[in-house]
Design a protein around this motif. Structure first.
Motif, PDB file in Angstrom:
ATOM      1  N   ARG A 304       0.860  -1.179   0.000  1.00 46.62           N
ATOM      2  CA  ARG A 304       0.000   0.000   0.000  1.00 46.62           C
ATOM      3  C   ARG A 304       0.893   1.225   0.000  1.00 46.62           C
ATOM      4  N   PRO A 305       0.446   2.301  -0.618  1.00 44.47           N
ATOM      5  CA  PRO A 305       1.264   3.513  -0.619  1.00 44.47           C
ATOM      6  C   PRO A 305       1.218   4.170   0.752  1.00 44.47           C
ATOM      7  N   PRO A 306       2.224   4.943   1.123  1.00 45.31           N
ATOM      8  CA  PRO A 306       2.079   5.776   2.316  1.00 45.31           C
ATOM      9  C   PRO A 306       0.809   6.616   2.186  1.00 45.31           C
ATOM     10  N   ARG A 307       0.011   6.673   3.218  1.00 43.79           N
ATOM     11  CA  ARG A 307      -1.254   7.416   3.092  1.00 43.79           C
ATOM     12  C   ARG A 307      -1.008   8.887   2.778  1.00 43.79           C
ATOM     13  N   GLU A 308       0.134   9.389   3.204  1.00 45.80           N
ATOM     14  CA  GLU A 308       0.464  10.769   2.863  1.00 45.80           C
ATOM     15  C   GLU A 308       0.478  10.967   1.355  1.00 45.80           C
ATOM     16  N   LEU A 309       0.928   9.958   0.622  1.00 45.94           N
ATOM     17  CA  LEU A 309       0.983  10.103  -0.838  1.00 45.94           C
ATOM     18  C   LEU A 309      -0.403  10.015  -1.452  1.00 45.94           C
ATOM     19  N   ALA A 310      -1.276   9.199  -0.873  1.00 51.04           N
ATOM     20  CA  ALA A 310      -2.660   9.146  -1.368  1.00 51.04           C
ATOM     21  C   ALA A 310      -3.361  10.476  -1.130  1.00 51.04           C
ATOM     22  N   TRP A 311      -3.170  11.058   0.048  1.00 49.17           N
ATOM     23  CA  TRP A 311      -3.784  12.359   0.333  1.00 49.17           C
ATOM     24  C   TRP A 311      -3.197  13.437  -0.582  1.00 49.17           C
ATOM     25  N   ALA A 312      -1.881  13.415  -0.753  1.00 51.82           N
ATOM     26  CA  ALA A 312      -1.239  14.405  -1.622  1.00 51.82           C
ATOM     27  C   ALA A 312      -1.775  14.298  -3.046  1.00 51.82           C
ATOM     28  N   LEU A 313      -1.959  13.069  -3.533  1.00 53.09           N
ATOM     29  CA  LEU A 313      -2.482  12.881  -4.886  1.00 53.09           C
ATOM     30  C   LEU A 313      -3.887  13.455  -5.009  1.00 53.09           C
ATOM     31  N   ALA A 314      -4.721  13.249  -3.992  1.00 53.31           N
ATOM     32  CA  ALA A 314      -6.070  13.817  -4.009  1.00 53.31           C
ATOM     33  C   ALA A 314      -6.012  15.344  -4.057  1.00 53.31           C
ATOM     34  N   MET A 315      -5.124  15.942  -3.276  1.00 53.71           N
ATOM     35  CA  MET A 315      -5.014  17.404  -3.268  1.00 53.71           C
ATOM     36  C   MET A 315      -4.511  17.923  -4.613  1.00 53.71           C
ATOM     37  N   TYR A 316      -3.621  17.181  -5.236  1.00 52.92           N
ATOM     38  CA  TYR A 316      -3.147  17.613  -6.560  1.00 52.92           C
ATOM     39  C   TYR A 316      -4.264  17.542  -7.591  1.00 52.92           C
ATOM     40  N   VAL A 317      -5.024  16.468  -7.566  1.00 51.81           N
ATOM     41  CA  VAL A 317      -6.135  16.328  -8.509  1.00 51.81           C
ATOM     42  C   VAL A 317      -7.135  17.467  -8.324  1.00 51.81           C
ATOM     43  N   TYR A 318      -7.413  17.835  -7.065  1.00 54.94           N
ATOM     44  CA  TYR A 318      -8.301  18.973  -6.832  1.00 54.94           C
ATOM     45  C   TYR A 318      -7.762  20.261  -7.446  1.00 54.94           C
ATOM     46  N   SER A 319      -6.454  20.388  -7.521  1.00 53.48           N
ATOM     47  CA  SER A 319      -5.855  21.645  -7.997  1.00 53.48           C
ATOM     48  C   SER A 319      -5.890  21.793  -9.505  1.00 53.48           C
ATOM     49  N   LEU A 320      -6.209  20.715 -10.225  1.00 46.19           N
ATOM     50  CA  LEU A 320      -6.104  20.753 -11.680  1.00 46.19           C
ATOM     51  C   LEU A 320      -7.219  21.594 -12.294  1.00 46.19           C
TER      52      LEU A 320
END
Length: 446
Positions: A304-320
């Protein structure tokens, strides 16, 4: 104005109720209001819940899955958010990964596998600001391998095939969505990332968030299988070659329900995620869980990925956000849209709720499928819709003009992507020619 507040001691049954009441204290603010939804402070607080509260993650998972009986939901309900079992016990993987540049691509074309960097993608330090989370998420989007792809490694040795299946290059020669990484067994391999489907190249530059409508994953796999004599069946070969550019069948079943790769614009405003509305987007935690489990499942449930990376990915997607469009007067088309389209395309991204597949009337295979079926299709966002062809969840309509043409319903119709009638989505078909033209002109401004 300084306001004195009396601090009251709320005693429990075991406390000494005779303890003296503290003297009043003065503070500069009367009441600290909770952070406003979607503000940076609110997102940071939601992030802390996702990262550190197993019960919050489990509750968000259960609330977010709209149909608990499809294969996608059953797998997650049985494996996620249990704390001491299931996916929570998988090893956390912080991969050593690097994007494929012009130089690395040349090495791979010669059959050489470059070495990935010595350090992992993430330094282990949690960001404390939204810009910090977004910057980390961008690295995840472009650098975290969803899995090793021998098909891609093969394509890089066949330049004509690579170009044909949509392995795009920037003007600097970078191949967005491809990485070289150290796999779980220590072997150095070529992998794909989120950007292979959700980033494209225009005028030599990467546009993150735009669906890569040139990507023909089915043809790539089929070509590899034929070349290596690994075809499992003629039916599988037929199915993969039928997907075409910009489509793939990613559901957890054997049904034939390929979908068009979607753009990622305006996700904050969306009530549902995925074309079939598989996930109710009740909070950012729902999106973060989707990202976490997608990376986990794509890597064959070994890590599983570090949850920090999953959260970061979600925040990046929101920024697009989509590239800006030329400013033009909306004119009559905006009024036509308000009268005929706004009832469904109602949110800030011109998307909306989930509607029953029977009401929409398009091909119901995805909505009713065993993999991710919910009986519904979500109303997709229309940001940058002029660049979003082909249309509908399965990419069956080639243009906005065709989408709004009643001719596509006729039994003898041979247009569209599949040269056959395209039923459903009747909204706008009743417009006269002038209003139809005006509506298309307005849609091109979004």
């Amino acid at each position: 104005m300084r306001i004195a507040l009396l601090v009251l001691v709320l005693a429990c049954a075991c406390e000494d109720r005779t303890a003296p009441v503290p003297a009043p204290i003065s503070i500069d603010a009367a009441v600290v209001a909770p952070p406003v939804a979607w503000s940076d402070a609110w997102l940071l607080a939601e992030g802390a819940r996702f990262l550190d509260d197993t019960a919050a993650r489990r509750a968000a998972l259960e609330a977010g899955l709209t149909n608990h009986d499809n294969a996608y939901s059953r797998l997650r309900l049985g494996s996620y958010g249990h704390g001491t079992r299931g996916w929570d016990m998988l090893p956390v993987w912080n991969p050593r990964s690097t994007p494929v540049t012009r130089e690395l691509a040349a090495m791979l074309a010669r059959g050489e596998t470059p070495d990935p960097p010595a350090a992992g993608l993430w330094d282990g330090v949690r960001p404390t600001t939204m810009p910090g989370w977004v910057a980390l998420g961008r690295r995840v989007f472009f650098e975290y391998p969803t899995r090793a792809e021998v098909f891609m490694e093969y394509a890089l040795t066949e330049p004509a095939l690579a170009a044909k299946v949509g392995i795009e290059r920037t003007r600097e020669g970078t191949l967005p969505g491809l990485v070289v990484f150290a796999d779980l067994d220590g072997e150095h391999r070529v992998g794909i990332t989120c950007a292979i489907c959700h980033a494209t190249v225009r005028d030599g530059a990467t546009v993150a968030g735009a669906a890569r409508r040139t990507f023909d994953y089915g043809r790539l796999r089929a070509t590899y299988d034929v070349a290596h004599d690994t075809v499992r069946s003629k039916d599988e070969l037929r199915r993969m070659t039928s997907w075409g550019p910009g489509r793939a069948d990613v559901t957890e079943d054997d049904d034939e329900d390929p979908v068009a790769i979607p753009d990622l614009w305006g996700l904050r405003a969306q009530t549902f995620l995925t074309q079939a509305g598989t996930i109710r987007h009740a909070s950012p935690i729902a999106l973060a869980i989707r990202q976490e489990t997608q990376l986990l499942d794509s890597n064959h449930q070994k890590i599983r990925p570090p949850r920090e990376l999953a959260w970061a990915l979600a925040m990046y997607v929101y920024s697009l956000t989509p590239p800006p469009r030329p400013a033009v007067a909306a004119g009559r088309g905006e009024a036509v849209f308000a009268a005929h389209c706004r009832g469904c395309h109602a949110n800030a991204a011109y998307g909306g709720r989930a509607i029953t597949a029977a009401t929409i009337g398009t091909d119901p295979a995805l909505a009713t499928g065993r993999g991710r079926g919910t009986g519904h299709y979500r109303v997709p966002p229309l940001l940058a819709v002029a660049d979003g062809a082909p249309y509908l969840h399965d990419g069956s309509v080639a243009s906005l003009a065709e989408l709004l043409s009643p001719a596509r319903l006729a039994t003898n119709y041979r247009g569209g992507r599949f040269k056959r009638p395209v039923p459903g989505h009747r909204a706008g078909l009743e417009l006269d020619a002038a209003d139809r033209t005006a509506l298309i002109a307005f849609l091109q401004t979004l």
